[in-house]
Design an enzyme around this catalytic site. Structure first.
Site, PDB file in Angstrom:
ATOM      1  N   LYS A  86      42.304  34.324  46.173  1.00  0.00           N
ATOM      2  CA  LYS A  86      42.960  34.493  47.476  1.00  0.00           C
ATOM      3  C   LYS A  86      42.053  35.134  48.542  1.00  0.00           C
ATOM      4  O   LYS A  86      42.259  34.920  49.728  1.00  0.00           O
ATOM      5  CB  LYS A  86      44.254  35.294  47.326  1.00  0.00           C
ATOM      6  CG  LYS A  86      45.369  34.497  46.645  1.00  0.00           C
ATOM      7  CD  LYS A  86      46.675  35.265  46.627  1.00  0.00           C
ATOM      8  CE  LYS A  86      47.729  34.448  45.904  1.00  0.00           C
ATOM      9  NZ  LYS A  86      49.030  35.108  45.851  1.00  0.00           N
ATOM     10  N   ASP A 143      53.115  33.806  51.208  1.00  0.00           N
ATOM     11  CA  ASP A 143      53.682  34.876  50.359  1.00  0.00           C
ATOM     12  C   ASP A 143      54.410  35.892  51.247  1.00  0.00           C
ATOM     13  O   ASP A 143      55.464  36.415  50.880  1.00  0.00           O
ATOM     14  CB  ASP A 143      52.570  35.634  49.605  1.00  0.00           C
ATOM     15  CG  ASP A 143      52.111  34.872  48.365  1.00  0.00           C
ATOM     16  OD1 ASP A 143      52.843  33.977  47.917  1.00  0.00           O
ATOM     17  OD2 ASP A 143      51.015  35.187  47.854  1.00  0.00           O
TER      18      ASP A 143
HETATM   19  P1  NAP Z   1      46.530  41.427  40.673  1.00  0.00           P
HETATM   20  O1  NAP Z   1      45.917  41.405  42.020  1.00  0.00           O
HETATM   21  O2  NAP Z   1      45.702  41.167  39.480  1.00  0.00           O
HETATM   22  O3  NAP Z   1      47.232  42.869  40.504  1.00  0.00           O
HETATM   23  C1  NAP Z   1      47.791  43.274  39.289  1.00  0.00           C
HETATM   24  C2  NAP Z   1      48.608  44.555  39.450  1.00  0.00           C
HETATM   25  O4  NAP Z   1      49.298  44.764  38.225  1.00  0.00           O
HETATM   26  C3  NAP Z   1      47.753  45.810  39.705  1.00  0.00           C
HETATM   27  O5  NAP Z   1      48.473  46.690  40.507  1.00  0.00           O
HETATM   28  C4  NAP Z   1      47.605  46.371  38.268  1.00  0.00           C
HETATM   29  O6  NAP Z   1      47.412  47.745  38.238  1.00  0.00           O
HETATM   30  C5  NAP Z   1      48.977  46.063  37.732  1.00  0.00           C
HETATM   31  N1  NAP Z   1      49.049  46.031  36.264  1.00  0.00           N
HETATM   32  C6  NAP Z   1      48.459  45.124  35.449  1.00  0.00           C
HETATM   33  N2  NAP Z   1      48.774  45.405  34.169  1.00  0.00           N
HETATM   34  C7  NAP Z   1      49.580  46.506  34.200  1.00  0.00           C
HETATM   35  C8  NAP Z   1      50.239  47.266  33.194  1.00  0.00           C
HETATM   36  N3  NAP Z   1      50.105  46.964  31.906  1.00  0.00           N
HETATM   37  N4  NAP Z   1      50.986  48.327  33.578  1.00  0.00           N
HETATM   38  C9  NAP Z   1      51.107  48.644  34.868  1.00  0.00           C
HETATM   39  N5  NAP Z   1      50.508  47.958  35.876  1.00  0.00           N
HETATM   40  C10 NAP Z   1      49.762  46.900  35.534  1.00  0.00           C
HETATM   41  O7  NAP Z   1      47.748  40.379  40.567  1.00  0.00           O
HETATM   42  P2  NAP Z   1      48.686  39.873  41.767  1.00  0.00           P
HETATM   43  O8  NAP Z   1      48.118  38.696  42.437  1.00  0.00           O
HETATM   44  O9  NAP Z   1      49.064  41.043  42.611  1.00  0.00           O
HETATM   45  O10 NAP Z   1      49.959  39.325  40.965  1.00  0.00           O
HETATM   46  C11 NAP Z   1      50.826  40.228  40.327  1.00  0.00           C
HETATM   47  C12 NAP Z   1      52.109  39.519  39.881  1.00  0.00           C
HETATM   48  O11 NAP Z   1      52.836  39.012  40.984  1.00  0.00           O
HETATM   49  C13 NAP Z   1      51.862  38.350  38.942  1.00  0.00           C
HETATM   50  O12 NAP Z   1      52.796  38.435  37.893  1.00  0.00           O
HETATM   51  C14 NAP Z   1      52.163  37.147  39.813  1.00  0.00           C
HETATM   52  O13 NAP Z   1      52.656  36.041  39.049  1.00  0.00           O
HETATM   53  C15 NAP Z   1      53.262  37.708  40.700  1.00  0.00           C
HETATM   54  N6  NAP Z   1      53.400  36.929  41.952  1.00  0.00           N
HETATM   55  C16 NAP Z   1      54.575  36.307  42.171  1.00  0.00           C
HETATM   56  C17 NAP Z   1      54.759  35.591  43.334  1.00  0.00           C
HETATM   57  C18 NAP Z   1      56.071  34.905  43.569  1.00  0.00           C
HETATM   58  O14 NAP Z   1      56.125  34.001  44.412  1.00  0.00           O
HETATM   59  N7  NAP Z   1      57.123  35.282  42.888  1.00  0.00           N
HETATM   60  C19 NAP Z   1      53.729  35.516  44.293  1.00  0.00           C
HETATM   61  C20 NAP Z   1      52.528  36.187  44.049  1.00  0.00           C
HETATM   62  C21 NAP Z   1      52.374  36.905  42.864  1.00  0.00           C
HETATM   63  P3  NAP Z   1      45.920  48.374  38.261  1.00  0.00           P
HETATM   64  O15 NAP Z   1      45.522  48.442  39.710  1.00  0.00           O
HETATM   65  O16 NAP Z   1      46.101  49.700  37.621  1.00  0.00           O
HETATM   66  O17 NAP Z   1      45.050  47.454  37.448  1.00  0.00           O
END
Ligand code: NAP
Length: 482
Positions: free
Chosen positions: A284, A320
């Site tokens: 992204k 988003d």
């Molecule tokens: P990302 O940039 O990789 O961020 C991951 C986040 O999750 C970070 O804050 C990370 O914390 C945290 N995390 C990972 N493992 C964890 C654990 N075991 N315990 C607590 N925190 C944890 O990913 P992203 O793009 O933000 O996406 C995150 C989620 O949003 C995904 O599941 C994605 O499918 C979902 N999403 C959904 C939509 C929708 O349309 N519904 C749209 C976009 C994203 P740290 O900073 O400590 O590593």
């Protein structure tokens, strides 16, 4: 044409696979190496029962099959079974058995000369295909695609080998999947599928190839859209866009592209005249330098989830931002939400925090890695804290879960495990698979109003669809299928 590779161990299993796929396939591949018992009766019964053209294949282990017996035995079986009514016989490039070829010709069976590379795309790909074609009626090359640059070579074959009509080019592995869905854009006569995906690495089922992608309908005028990510095959977006194109009657297709390097993908996008694409983790931010124009939200958030061809350049927007707001807009308008806790500080959290701040919400960001929460808080004028900041959680009207916890393989993790929701709170989980995460189930049990990740997914997808096509998304999307 779509070819069903039969992976059944018995005649009965193979015939069941054919019945299950009938209407979505045009020919079948009888894989002797996968059958438990090889006999002329079995082959004849499958040929007759299929009522479709058929390919006879006896694949060796070293070419990706299951046969590891002697070569003499294999070739004599092929010599015998070629007389069972099949349309094609697959003979590997190194096999020199003139009597097998002669027998096939006498019987009117077409010869597919095949070559397999289980490790890479050979540098002399096009020369190899030409060579294969000289020794058979159809040249077939199945190679392992390990990056986007490899994939470009496969799609380049269409132009390079324009005059070579009957050829089949297969990209194996996850990087190769677009070459299967868009097989016509490689210049291939047909591509392979299997009911259980076990026929080869990267096989999709006929139901997906035909029912979801309508791969056989792709023609010169088909507009190509897609999604880039790494990983990408878990994404539900093809289930939003492809049915949408179909319902509106647009000649368009939306394909998942596993992408290692964004730079190479932009080259591929030019080669395939891709009209627009969605962007997911981890690209992204990486797409930003390639965009000639960006929307206000992309500038604000610093991340882009939708890229569109705009005049002579690429334009980036972020759906988003609005997709997240869509399910809570009435609550924001009614001032029911004044304060929010955002759990997580990754890419999705950025869009969520900015969207809420834009609606004058007080936001506290809680994250496992406190420094990331602090940085995002500083950029957005929010507060921050650790995941167990119960005081912040208790004072929030809205709690938004934006981490990947709750999604496989982290489905057992609830990032707010020790916190008890109050029933006045609204709880929104961005994870959409599973529909009920542990956190959302607990919130529902506590009597909270809950909002599913699929609601955001659909809302952002619908906005993307409208930017891609200019059409309103049609009625009839089955959210349960996502
Ligand atoms: P990302 O940039 O990789 O961020 C991951 C986040 O999750 C970070 O804050 C990370 O914390 C945290 N995390 C990972 N493992 C964890 C654990 N075991 N315990 C607590 N925190 C944890 O990913 P992203 O793009 O933000 O996406 C995150 C989620 O949003 C995904 O599941 C994605 O499918 C979902 N999403 C959904 C939509 C929708 O349309 N519904 C749209 C976009 C994203 P740290 O900073 O400590 O590593």
């Amino acid at each position: 044409m779509l070819c069903l590779t039969l992976t059944g161990k018995s005649e009965q299993e193979c015939l069941q696979q054919i019945e299950k796929s009938r209407g979505s396939i045009d020919l079948v591949e009888i894989r002797l190496d996968l059958l438990g018992h090889v006999s002329a009766d079995t082959v004849r019964n499958i040929v007759t029962g299929s009522r479709l053209p058929s390919i006879l294949t006896y694949r060796r282990k070293r070419d990706g099959g299951a046969y590891d017996g002697g070569e003499r035995q294999r070739l004599s079986s092929l010599c015998e079974l070629v007389a069972c009514g099949v349309t094609y016989i697959d003979i590997e490039e190194d096999v020199k058995r003139p009597e097998l070829e002669q027998k096939a010709r006498e019987l009117g069976v077409k010869i597919i000369r095949s070559c397999h590379d289980l490790e890479k795309v050979p540098s002399d790909l096009y020369a190899r295909i030409v060579k294969l074609k000289k020794r058979g009626d159809v040249a077939k090359i199945a190679v392992t695609v390990t990056c986007v640059e490899d994939l470009m070579k496969l799609f380049g074959a269409r132009r390079e080998l324009q005059s070579l009509k009957e050829k089949v080019i297969v990209g194996m592995g996850e990087f190769g999947i677009p070459s299967r869905i868009l097989y016509k854009r490689t210049g291939s006569l047909f591509t392979f599928t299997s009911v259980d995906g076990k026929g080869a690495s990267g096989h999709l089922s006929p139901r997906i190839m035909d029912g979801l992608y309508h791969a056989r309908s792709v023609n010169e005028d088909t507009k190509i859209f897609g999604i880039i990510g790494n990983p990408v095959m878990h994404t539900s977006s093809p289930r939003i866009h492809n049915p949408g194109f179909h319902l509106v009657g647009l000649n368009a297709i939306y394909v998942p592209f596993l992408v290692d390097e964004v730079r190479s993908f932009f080259q591929l996008a030019d080669l395939l005249s891709i009209k627009g694409f969605s962007v997911t983790v981890p690209h992204k931010q990486a797409v930003l330098p390639y965009l000639g124009k960006i929307s206000r939200e992309v500038k604000l958030i610093g991340s882009c989830n939708t890229v569109l061809r705009h005049a002579m350049m690429w334009k980036g927007v972020n759906t988003d931002f609005y997709g997240f707001l869509d399910p809570i807009r009435p609550l924001l308008d009614a001032s029911r939400i004044r304060s929010a806790v955002v759990v997580g500080a990754g890419g999705a959290a950025r869009s969520v925090v900015w969207a809420l701040r834009n609606h004058y919400c007080r936001v506290t960001i809680l994250n496992r890695t406190i420094e990331r929460a602090r940085d995002l808080a500083a950029q957005t004028g929010s507060s921050y804290g650790p995941l167990d900041d119960h005081a912040a959680l208790e004072s929030a009207d809205l709690i938004v879960q934006t981490t990947s916890a709750g999604m496989p393989p982290l489905e057992e993790i609830d990032p707010l495990e020790g916190y008890s929701f109050s029933k006045e709170q609204i709880v929104y989980d961005l994870v959409y698979k599973p529909r009920y995460t542990r956190l959302l189930s607990r919130a529902a049990e506590a009597g909270c109003q809950i909002i599913f990740g699929s609601q955001m997914l659909i809302a952002q997808g619908v906005l993307q669809f409208e930017s891609f096509t200019g059409f309103n998304y049609p009625e009839g999307l089955d959210a349960e299928l996502l």
